[in-house]
Design a protein around this motif. Structure first.
Motif, short mmCIF file in Angstrom:
data_model
loop_
_atom_site.label_atom_id
_atom_site.label_comp_id
_atom_site.label_asym_id
_atom_site.label_seq_id
_atom_site.Cartn_x
_atom_site.Cartn_y
_atom_site.Cartn_z
N PHE A 13 0.84 -1.20 0.00
CA PHE A 13 0.00 0.00 0.00
C PHE A 13 0.88 1.25 0.00
CE2 PHE A 13 -2.79 3.22 1.76
CZ PHE A 13 -4.01 2.92 1.18
N HIS A 17 -2.19 3.91 -4.20
CA HIS A 17 -3.47 3.46 -3.67
C HIS A 17 -4.26 4.61 -3.06
CE1 HIS A 17 -0.94 -0.14 -3.92
NE2 HIS A 17 -2.07 -0.77 -4.19
N ILE A 135 -7.05 -2.40 -4.00
CA ILE A 135 -6.78 -2.04 -2.61
C ILE A 135 -7.04 -3.23 -1.68
CG2 ILE A 135 -7.38 -0.44 -0.75
CD1 ILE A 135 -8.15 1.60 -2.85
#
Length: 259
Positions: A13, A17, A135
């Motif tokens: 992440f 993102h 995600i």
């Protein structure tokens, strides 16, 4: 070798993102504004065109009818031509017909044009749900998606706030025009959204898929996994009749009832 899912997990992440979340979340703002718009415009068009209650209710019905029909059509097109193209098309479509609604000369035209807006808005989900999965693959950040509901709430509050100022002053037609602006501006942000790597792999476009993953890695400031991106075994695509197959029928009916 590595798969798209393994690459996304390795990349983790990061800034990409967050950017993706903000852009795709903003589609929720636009969607909420277009859907909730009818609630704040209906009393005014009822007075202007001397409509009965059922005629006012029909406007909302037709918006969701357009949403239902075109979500099927655009879903099939997204599988064939890609998520990014359909997402862009849906925003252009919704913005165009929303602006036209503000010039509607009669009730019939108003109903037709809002149904077309509903059809365009339905395409927003094609890209939003696909990018949510990017995600979701970062398992530690699943709860991050719950914040997405804030965008819908923000869009609802925004259109109600605008209506309280615009409707009594310059009228409902200008409210529709102003409400179209966020959707038009958001189109400019689409150049920052790449086509789904999973979609590119499913169509055999491994080069494009790898380029997307490399772009994500660069934005997050991490290295790509070692090896070569491999194409998973070909799977048959989903079909509508699968939804009513005995294996899935109970789940299908439950989801339909919930929605």
């Amino acid at each position: 070798t590595f798969t798209v899912e393994e690459a996304v997990e390795t990349i983790g992440f990061g800034r990409f993102h967050i950017m993706l979340f903000l852009i795709m979340g903003s589609t929720g703002v636009v969607e909420a504004m277009e859907i909730m718009l009818i609630a704040v415009v209906s009393p005014l068009i009822q007075c202007e065109w001397q409509l009965q209650d059922w005629q006012v209710a029909l406007v909302t019905t037709m918006v969701f009818f357009g949403y239902m029909v075109f979500s099927i059509v655009l879903g099939l097109l997204a599988d064939r031509y890609g998520r990014w193209k359909i997402l862009l098309l849906s925003f252009l479509w919704a913005a165009y017909f929303s602006l036209l609604t503000s010039f509607a000369p009669s009730y019939i035209w108003f109903v037709f044009l809002r149904a077309m807006v509903g059809g365009g808005v339905s395409g927003h989900a094609q890209g939003r749900e696909e990018n949510k999965q990017i995600i979701v693959m970062c398992s530690c950040f699943n709860s991050f998606l719950s914040l997405g509901k804030v965008f819908w709430l923000a869009g609802s509050l925004l259109i109600i706030g605008l209506a309280s100022v615009v409707n009594p002053t310059i009228g409902w037609r200008w409210l529709i025009r102003i409400a179209s602006i966020p959707g038009i501006l958001l189109i400019l942000a689409f150049k920052f959204i790449p086509e789904s790597a999973r979609y590119n792999v499913s169509t055999g476009n491994m080069g494009a898929a790898l380029a997307t993953l490399q772009r994500i890695a660069r934005m997050n400031g991490v290295a790509m996994p070692e090896g070569v991106l491999r194409e998973p075994a070909k799977e048959r695509g989903g079909r509508f009749k699968d939804l009513i197959h005995p294996k899935y029928l109970r789940t299908t009916l439950q989801i339909w009832i919930i929605w």
